[in-house]
Motif scaffolding. Structure first.
Motif, PDB file in Angstrom:
ATOM      1  N   ASP A 118       0.840  -1.205   0.000  1.00  0.00           N
ATOM      2  CA  ASP A 118       0.000   0.000   0.000  1.00  0.00           C
ATOM      3  C   ASP A 118       0.873   1.253   0.000  1.00  0.00           C
ATOM      4  OD1 ASP A 118      -2.454  -1.281  -0.104  1.00  0.00           O
ATOM      5  OD2 ASP A 118      -2.628  -1.410   2.074  1.00  0.00           O
ATOM      6  N   ASN A 119       1.994   1.221   0.710  1.00  0.00           N
ATOM      7  CA  ASN A 119       2.896   2.382   0.745  1.00  0.00           C
ATOM      8  C   ASN A 119       3.484   2.664  -0.633  1.00  0.00           C
ATOM      9  OD1 ASN A 119       2.509   2.952   3.433  1.00  0.00           O
ATOM     10  ND2 ASN A 119       4.250   1.763   4.115  1.00  0.00           N
ATOM     11  N   ASP A 120       3.755   1.617  -1.407  1.00  0.00           N
ATOM     12  CA  ASP A 120       4.281   1.810  -2.761  1.00  0.00           C
ATOM     13  C   ASP A 120       3.251   2.508  -3.644  1.00  0.00           C
ATOM     14  OD1 ASP A 120       6.684   0.436  -2.221  1.00  0.00           O
ATOM     15  OD2 ASP A 120       5.765  -1.486  -2.724  1.00  0.00           O
ATOM     16  N   LEU A 121       1.984   2.301  -3.347  1.00  0.00           N
ATOM     17  CA  LEU A 121       0.907   2.761  -4.222  1.00  0.00           C
ATOM     18  C   LEU A 121       0.187   3.998  -3.723  1.00  0.00           C
ATOM     19  CD1 LEU A 121      -0.476  -0.756  -5.128  1.00  0.00           C
ATOM     20  CD2 LEU A 121       0.957   0.722  -6.527  1.00  0.00           C
ATOM     21  N   ILE A 122       0.824   4.750  -2.842  1.00  0.00           N
ATOM     22  CA  ILE A 122       0.221   6.006  -2.377  1.00  0.00           C
ATOM     23  C   ILE A 122       0.268   7.001  -3.534  1.00  0.00           C
ATOM     24  CG2 ILE A 122       0.480   7.974  -0.825  1.00  0.00           C
ATOM     25  CD1 ILE A 122       1.632   6.002   1.242  1.00  0.00           C
ATOM     26  N   PHE A 123      -0.907   7.484  -3.911  1.00  0.00           N
ATOM     27  CA  PHE A 123      -1.021   8.413  -5.036  1.00  0.00           C
ATOM     28  C   PHE A 123      -1.298   9.808  -4.524  1.00  0.00           C
ATOM     29  CE2 PHE A 123      -3.669  10.669  -8.165  1.00  0.00           C
ATOM     30  CZ  PHE A 123      -2.770  10.716  -9.216  1.00  0.00           C
ATOM     31  N   GLN A 124      -0.456  10.751  -4.930  1.00  0.00           N
ATOM     32  CA  GLN A 124      -0.677  12.161  -4.618  1.00  0.00           C
ATOM     33  C   GLN A 124      -0.711  12.913  -5.929  1.00  0.00           C
ATOM     34  OE1 GLN A 124       2.538  13.243  -2.045  1.00  0.00           O
ATOM     35  NE2 GLN A 124       1.566  12.363  -0.250  1.00  0.00           N
ATOM     36  N   LYS A 148       2.260  14.122  -8.360  1.00  0.00           N
ATOM     37  CA  LYS A 148       3.469  13.344  -8.088  1.00  0.00           C
ATOM     38  C   LYS A 148       3.410  11.991  -8.797  1.00  0.00           C
ATOM     39  CE  LYS A 148       4.755  15.572  -3.873  1.00  0.00           C
ATOM     40  NZ  LYS A 148       5.497  15.415  -2.655  1.00  0.00           N
ATOM     41  N   GLU A 149       2.909  12.009 -10.025  1.00  0.00           N
ATOM     42  CA  GLU A 149       2.765  10.773 -10.783  1.00  0.00           C
ATOM     43  C   GLU A 149       4.107  10.108 -11.046  1.00  0.00           C
ATOM     44  OE1 GLU A 149       1.429  13.702 -11.761  1.00  0.00           O
ATOM     45  OE2 GLU A 149      -0.732  13.390 -11.756  1.00  0.00           O
ATOM     46  N   ASP A 150       5.138  10.908 -11.374  1.00  0.00           N
ATOM     47  CA  ASP A 150       6.455  10.341 -11.650  1.00  0.00           C
ATOM     48  C   ASP A 150       7.040   9.653 -10.422  1.00  0.00           C
ATOM     49  OD1 ASP A 150       6.598  10.895 -14.352  1.00  0.00           O
ATOM     50  OD2 ASP A 150       7.543  12.842 -14.066  1.00  0.00           O
ATOM     51  N   GLU A 151       6.776  10.220  -9.259  1.00  0.00           N
ATOM     52  CA  GLU A 151       7.255   9.601  -8.019  1.00  0.00           C
ATOM     53  C   GLU A 151       6.587   8.244  -7.815  1.00  0.00           C
ATOM     54  OE1 GLU A 151       6.708  10.593  -3.389  1.00  0.00           O
ATOM     55  OE2 GLU A 151       7.539  12.245  -4.576  1.00  0.00           O
ATOM     56  N   LEU A 152       5.288   8.174  -8.058  1.00  0.00           N
ATOM     57  CA  LEU A 152       4.545   6.922  -7.955  1.00  0.00           C
ATOM     58  C   LEU A 152       5.098   5.895  -8.942  1.00  0.00           C
ATOM     59  CD1 LEU A 152       2.077   5.146  -7.089  1.00  0.00           C
ATOM     60  CD2 LEU A 152       0.830   6.266  -8.943  1.00  0.00           C
ATOM     61  N   LEU A 153       5.268   6.305 -10.193  1.00  0.00           N
ATOM     62  CA  LEU A 153       5.793   5.395 -11.208  1.00  0.00           C
ATOM     63  C   LEU A 153       7.202   4.934 -10.844  1.00  0.00           C
ATOM     64  CD1 LEU A 153       4.531   7.164 -14.448  1.00  0.00           C
ATOM     65  CD2 LEU A 153       3.654   5.056 -13.435  1.00  0.00           C
ATOM     66  N   ARG A 201       8.449   4.546  -7.792  1.00  0.00           N
ATOM     67  CA  ARG A 201       8.353   3.550  -6.716  1.00  0.00           C
ATOM     68  C   ARG A 201       7.958   2.195  -7.278  1.00  0.00           C
ATOM     69  NH1 ARG A 201       5.545   7.686  -3.823  1.00  0.00           N
ATOM     70  NH2 ARG A 201       3.585   6.620  -4.221  1.00  0.00           N
ATOM     71  N   ILE A 202       6.972   2.194  -8.167  1.00  0.00           N
ATOM     72  CA  ILE A 202       6.520   0.929  -8.764  1.00  0.00           C
ATOM     73  C   ILE A 202       7.641   0.334  -9.614  1.00  0.00           C
ATOM     74  CG2 ILE A 202       4.863  -0.139 -10.333  1.00  0.00           C
ATOM     75  CD1 ILE A 202       2.845   2.047  -9.437  1.00  0.00           C
ATOM     76  N   GLN A 203       8.327   1.171 -10.374  1.00  0.00           N
ATOM     77  CA  GLN A 203       9.422   0.707 -11.221  1.00  0.00           C
ATOM     78  C   GLN A 203      10.526   0.071 -10.375  1.00  0.00           C
ATOM     79  OE1 GLN A 203      11.722   3.769 -13.157  1.00  0.00           O
ATOM     80  NE2 GLN A 203      12.278   2.410 -14.830  1.00  0.00           N
ATOM     81  N   GLN A 204      10.854   0.696  -9.265  1.00  0.00           N
ATOM     82  CA  GLN A 204      11.902   0.184  -8.394  1.00  0.00           C
ATOM     83  C   GLN A 204      11.548  -1.203  -7.869  1.00  0.00           C
ATOM     84  OE1 GLN A 204      12.603   2.849  -5.135  1.00  0.00           O
ATOM     85  NE2 GLN A 204      14.734   3.113  -5.703  1.00  0.00           N
ATOM     86  N   GLU A 207       9.949  -3.089 -14.010  1.00  0.00           N
ATOM     87  CA  GLU A 207       9.303  -2.720 -15.274  1.00  0.00           C
ATOM     88  C   GLU A 207       9.681  -1.288 -15.647  1.00  0.00           C
ATOM     89  OE1 GLU A 207       7.147  -4.562 -17.189  1.00  0.00           O
ATOM     90  OE2 GLU A 207       7.258  -6.294 -15.866  1.00  0.00           O
ATOM     91  N   THR A 208       9.534  -0.943 -16.919  1.00  0.00           N
ATOM     92  CA  THR A 208       9.794   0.435 -17.332  1.00  0.00           C
ATOM     93  C   THR A 208       8.619   1.320 -16.919  1.00  0.00           C
ATOM     94  OG1 THR A 208       8.752   0.244 -19.504  1.00  0.00           O
ATOM     95  CG2 THR A 208      11.089  -0.371 -19.345  1.00  0.00           C
ATOM     96  N   LYS A 209       8.892   2.609 -16.767  1.00  0.00           N
ATOM     97  CA  LYS A 209       7.822   3.545 -16.410  1.00  0.00           C
ATOM     98  C   LYS A 209       6.731   3.551 -17.476  1.00  0.00           C
ATOM     99  CE  LYS A 209      10.187   6.770 -13.388  1.00  0.00           C
ATOM    100  NZ  LYS A 209      10.576   8.153 -13.145  1.00  0.00           N
ATOM    101  N   GLU A 210       7.134   3.458 -18.734  1.00  0.00           N
ATOM    102  CA  GLU A 210       6.142   3.471 -19.819  1.00  0.00           C
ATOM    103  C   GLU A 210       5.247   2.234 -19.768  1.00  0.00           C
ATOM    104  OE1 GLU A 210       5.201   5.951 -21.778  1.00  0.00           O
ATOM    105  OE2 GLU A 210       6.638   7.075 -20.590  1.00  0.00           O
ATOM    106  N   ASP A 211       5.810   1.062 -19.447  1.00  0.00           N
ATOM    107  CA  ASP A 211       4.991  -0.154 -19.328  1.00  0.00           C
ATOM    108  C   ASP A 211       4.012  -0.025 -18.170  1.00  0.00           C
ATOM    109  OD1 ASP A 211       6.150  -1.371 -21.513  1.00  0.00           O
ATOM    110  OD2 ASP A 211       7.567  -2.561 -20.322  1.00  0.00           O
ATOM    111  N   ILE A 212       4.482   0.524 -17.060  1.00  0.00           N
ATOM    112  CA  ILE A 212       3.615   0.713 -15.898  1.00  0.00           C
ATOM    113  C   ILE A 212       2.518   1.716 -16.222  1.00  0.00           C
ATOM    114  CG2 ILE A 212       3.522   1.534 -13.517  1.00  0.00           C
ATOM    115  CD1 ILE A 212       6.540   0.569 -13.366  1.00  0.00           C
TER     116      ILE A 212
END
Length: 61
Positions: free
Chosen positions: A26-32, A35-40, A42-45, A49-54
């Protein structure tokens, strides 16, 4: 890069992301807003996966 557009509710998108990438928390998926790039990032890390795939996956949800 365009602003991430979420279709439907974010909770639904979070659920689909957790199904596809079980290692996300849930912490990885906190959306503000704004701050979309920050979310992407975290998911990428966590997934490798690449940011574009996500981004593409989220926008398809």
């Amino acid at each position: 890069m365009t602003t991430l557009k979420l279709k439907g509710s974010w909770n639904e998108a979070k659920g689909k992301l957790k199904q596809k990438y079980g290692q996300l928390t849930d912490n990885d998926l906190i959306f503000q807003e704004g701050k979309e790039d920050e979310l992407l990032g975290r998911i990428q890390q966590r997934t490798g996966e690449t940011k574009e795939d996500i981004r593409r996956f989220i926008e398809e949800v």
